[in-house]
Design a protein around this motif. Structure first.
Motif, PDB file in Angstrom:
ATOM      1  N   UNK A 268       0.848  -1.180   0.000  1.00  0.00           N
ATOM      2  CA  UNK A 268       0.000   0.000   0.000  1.00  0.00           C
ATOM      3  C   UNK A 268       0.886   1.232   0.000  1.00  0.00           C
ATOM      4  N   UNK A 269       0.567   2.175  -0.866  1.00  0.00           N
ATOM      5  CA  UNK A 269       1.367   3.395  -0.978  1.00  0.00           C
ATOM      6  C   UNK A 269       0.578   4.564  -0.390  1.00  0.00           C
ATOM      7  N   UNK A 270       1.236   5.395   0.369  1.00  0.00           N
ATOM      8  CA  UNK A 270       0.599   6.575   0.961  1.00  0.00           C
ATOM      9  C   UNK A 270       1.312   7.826   0.468  1.00  0.00           C
ATOM     10  N   UNK A 271       0.644   8.964   0.618  1.00  0.00           N
ATOM     11  CA  UNK A 271       1.238  10.228   0.188  1.00  0.00           C
ATOM     12  C   UNK A 271       0.486  11.402   0.779  1.00  0.00           C
ATOM     13  N   UNK A 272       0.921  12.602   0.411  1.00  0.00           N
ATOM     14  CA  UNK A 272       0.272  13.818   0.883  1.00  0.00           C
ATOM     15  C   UNK A 272      -1.054  14.037   0.162  1.00  0.00           C
ATOM     16  N   UNK A 273      -1.944  14.769   0.808  1.00  0.00           N
ATOM     17  CA  UNK A 273      -3.257  15.007   0.216  1.00  0.00           C
ATOM     18  C   UNK A 273      -3.375  16.429  -0.309  1.00  0.00           C
ATOM     19  N   UNK A 274      -4.175  16.561  -1.366  1.00  0.00           N
ATOM     20  CA  UNK A 274      -4.481  17.859  -1.956  1.00  0.00           C
ATOM     21  C   UNK A 274      -5.991  17.976  -2.103  1.00  0.00           C
ATOM     22  N   UNK A 275      -6.448  19.216  -2.280  1.00  0.00           N
ATOM     23  CA  UNK A 275      -7.879  19.473  -2.415  1.00  0.00           C
ATOM     24  C   UNK A 275      -8.272  19.525  -3.888  1.00  0.00           C
ATOM     25  N   UNK A 276      -9.347  18.841  -4.231  1.00  0.00           N
ATOM     26  CA  UNK A 276      -9.846  18.875  -5.605  1.00  0.00           C
ATOM     27  C   UNK A 276     -10.281  20.288  -5.976  1.00  0.00           C
ATOM     28  N   UNK A 277      -9.989  20.682  -7.197  1.00  0.00           N
ATOM     29  CA  UNK A 277     -10.553  21.911  -7.742  1.00  0.00           C
ATOM     30  C   UNK A 277     -11.838  21.581  -8.492  1.00  0.00           C
ATOM     31  N   UNK A 278     -12.629  22.589  -8.778  1.00  0.00           N
ATOM     32  CA  UNK A 278     -13.851  22.376  -9.535  1.00  0.00           C
ATOM     33  C   UNK A 278     -13.542  21.852 -10.936  1.00  0.00           C
ATOM     34  N   UNK A 279     -12.426  22.316 -11.502  1.00  0.00           N
ATOM     35  CA  UNK A 279     -12.042  21.866 -12.840  1.00  0.00           C
ATOM     36  C   UNK A 279     -11.721  20.382 -12.851  1.00  0.00           C
ATOM     37  N   UNK A 280     -10.999  19.931 -11.844  1.00  0.00           N
ATOM     38  CA  UNK A 280     -10.648  18.514 -11.766  1.00  0.00           C
ATOM     39  C   UNK A 280     -11.895  17.649 -11.630  1.00  0.00           C
ATOM     40  N   UNK A 281     -12.813  18.064 -10.788  1.00  0.00           N
ATOM     41  CA  UNK A 281     -14.049  17.297 -10.616  1.00  0.00           C
ATOM     42  C   UNK A 281     -14.870  17.289 -11.902  1.00  0.00           C
TER      43      UNK A 281
END
Length: 595
Positions: A219-232
């Motif tokens: 299992x790989x873990x990493x830092x989190x980022x917030x979705x933008x409206x464009x990405x969604x």
């Protein structure tokens, strides 16, 4: 200048040399030139100068004179070209320069007055907009992705950041057209193919599930980022999937990530008895009769002493049903062990055998009511092969329906009086290919969806597209009935391609027959050569490419048509809830493939 209708797009790659053109003598005819390859802008300028010099030296008049060279217009890499018709032409890769020239070099030019030439020049004036990404745009590339693999990753709440240098390793067995899979993986230059399995391989593609491989998955873990409206919005536009989550995980692509092309626990749908119990449990849980979707089924585990056999015999006698199909409850594919019985006594004889499978497991039997009024194709029985891709990445369970399948036909006309002839009743390739009539009526006994749709429209006045939607709904039911039991150990990354078999009765009602792990990828006819190639490429694009992106300096993959439709999406919880009826895989022999 020429009208827009006279222009044709030409591609110039800076890394290739210009094809030499003879400028020393005029030509009355020059073949149509589709692509001119030049090296740099200077050679474009030299070409234009040589054209002007050639026309001047030979004093070629404009009236009724054939042009020997195209008029060339050039603009910088990755530019947007806007003509007088306001048609926008987008540039696919900024590593290319595009040139526009005349479609035909033999077309005569009309004399133009000075005023007319000015109007023409003004009308065809090009507005060139530079579109090379600046540093800020490069930094925002991951925030505003446009490539397919990135959107797939976002749908799995991930963002895989490519590395500058990386190589992945794959071992692919030879059986079941492994050569095609090897060819498609090899076309990705950041992959290397292994001659034997290794501990550090990234992709392990086999015909049979290798249970021992799963213990090494990570299992790989990493830092989190917030979705933008464009990405969604990108995810919604591509898959019609509305992301409710606000965060996604970033991690750097790594050669320690490993994947197998089979789901752990896949027997929950590929094992005939497990599929029966899961579908029965699901339909009953939603208040539906399961035998409106699958044929009436009895699972007989202990011969004629089994209470289920007693139920079967009582039902068959009461309803005067004599024709049944008897299948092994486990370890069966390619039509092996399947018999069509035309009497209750014959069923009794078949289920009375007390045999063990090679792994010591006692054989059980699935007895199903035979569909004695199947829809026929030119008086012969057929079934429908469809495909489903399941991915479980970052605990996001997804199922995709492949939008193209094919029809498998039998070699002999349908006849219930002759139940012993497998060429009449079993449409499996492994059975039909031994018939002397194999390929006599259809190449490879295969019919495309398009041809079959025309047939049923003409003969039965039915719309096959409506049936396809029903098949897709049945496929979704399979996933809903089993997804909590698949991948029971909740691995970080796994996937599998399944083959689904359906039949249609004379009332145009579809029935689910079975689900196959390791579906046949052989290409016995032109139809399958095209379909299977696209199917495997589509599978790699969704299940493999997003997790193993190319190094940053590698040329990206070419565009392709995605034929997979997302039909199911759900996060996987740690606990499976209600335990399945069949908890142990009788098919788990873990034997070697034909390497």
């Amino acid at each position: 200048m020429y009208n827009n209708t006279d222009l044709e797009k030409l591609v110039i790659k800076g890394s290739t040399r210009f094809q030499e053109v003879n400028f020393n003598q005029p030509r009355l005819f020059q073949p149509k030139l589709n692509i001119i390859k030049l090296k740099g802008f200077q050679q474009i300028v030299d070409l234009i100068k040589q054209q002007e010099s050639f026309l001047k030296q030979n004093q070629i008049p404009q009236i009724n004179t054939q042009k020997n060279l195209p008029s060339i217009l050039v603009y910088p890499p990755k530019a947007e070209l806007i003509t007088s018709s306001k048609k926008e032409i987008s540039i696919r890769k900024y590593s290319e320069t595009r040139v526009y020239g005349r479609k035909s070099f033999t077309e005569a030019a009309e004399p133009q007055s000075l005023e007319r030439r000015k109007i023409s020049t003004k009308r065809n004036k090009l507005a060139i907009k530079k579109a090379l990404p600046n540093k800020q745009e490069e930094q925002n590339m991951f925030e505003n992705p446009s490539d397919f693999a990135t959107i797939v990753s976002y749908s799995n709440l991930l963002m895989i950041i490519p590395q500058e240098k990386i190589v992945y390793k794959a071992f692919i067995t030879k059986g079941n057209n492994g050569q095609l899979v090897r060819q498609l993986i090899k076309s990705r230059s950041w992959w290397v193919l292994l001659d034997a399995p290794q501990n550090d391989m990234n992709l392990y593609w086999t015909q049979l599930r290798k249970q021992g491989f799963y213990k090494d998955l990570i299992t790989i873990t990493g830092n989190q980022s917030t979705f933008t409206k464009t990405q969604k919005k990108l995810v919604f536009d591509k898959f019609k999937l509305k992301l409710e989550e606000e965060k996604y995980t970033n991690f750097v692509s790594s050669n320690i990530l490993r994947v197998h092309n089979h789901l752990e626990g896949n027997f929950q749908i590929s094992n005939k008895k497990a599929l029966y119990y899961n579908m029965k449990s699901y339909y009953e849980s939603i208040g539906q009769d399961p035998f409106k979707f699958i044929p009436l089924t009895f699972h007989i585990q202990d011969g004629i002493k089994d209470p289920v056999y007693q139920q079967f015999e009582e039902y068959a006698r009461k309803n005067n049903i004599n024709v049944w199909i008897v299948k092994p409850g486990e370890q069966s594919n390619r039509g092996n062990g399947i018999e069509v019985a035309n009497s209750i006594s014959q069923v009794k004889r078949l289920v009375s055998y007390r045999e063990l499978h090679s792994n010591g497991v006692k054989k059980t039997f699935i007895v199903q009511q035979y569909l004695n009024r199947p829809l026929l194709y030119n008086k012969r029985k057929f079934d429908i092969r469809c495909f489903m891709l399941i991915t479980c990445i970052n605990h996001q369970f997804k199922a995709y329906w492949y939008q193209e399948g094919y029809i498998r036909t039998s070699c002999k006309e349908f006849n219930l009086d002759d139940t012993d002839c497998k060429y009449t009743h079993l449409t499996n390739d492994a059975v039909q290919k031994y018939s002397k009539n194999y390929g006599k009526y259809e190449t490879g006994n295969k019919v495309s969806f398009n041809d079959f749709s025309k047939y049923v429209q003409e003969i039965y006045n039915m719309n096959f597209n409506n049936t396809i939607e029903q098949l897709k709904s049945l496929c979704t039911d399979i996933v809903k009935a089993s997804y909590q039991h698949l991948d029971p150990n909740r691995h970080f990354y796994t996937f599998e391609l399944f083959g689904l078999d359906f039949m249609i009765d004379s009332d145009f009602k579809p029935w689910l027959i079975e689900v196959n792990t390791n579906p046949c990828l052989e290409t016995c006819c032109p139809l399958l050569s095209r379909l299977i190639n696209h199917l495997v490429e589509n599978t790699i694009r969704i299940a493999i490419d997003p997790m193993y992106p190319p190094p940053t300096k590698k040329k990206p993959l070419p565009e392709f048509k995605n034929n997979f439709e997302l039909i199911f999406n759900s996060p996987l919880i740690e606990q499976c809830g209600k335990l399945p009826e069949i908890q142990q895989d009788d098919d788990d022999l873990d034997v070697d493939d034909d390497n």
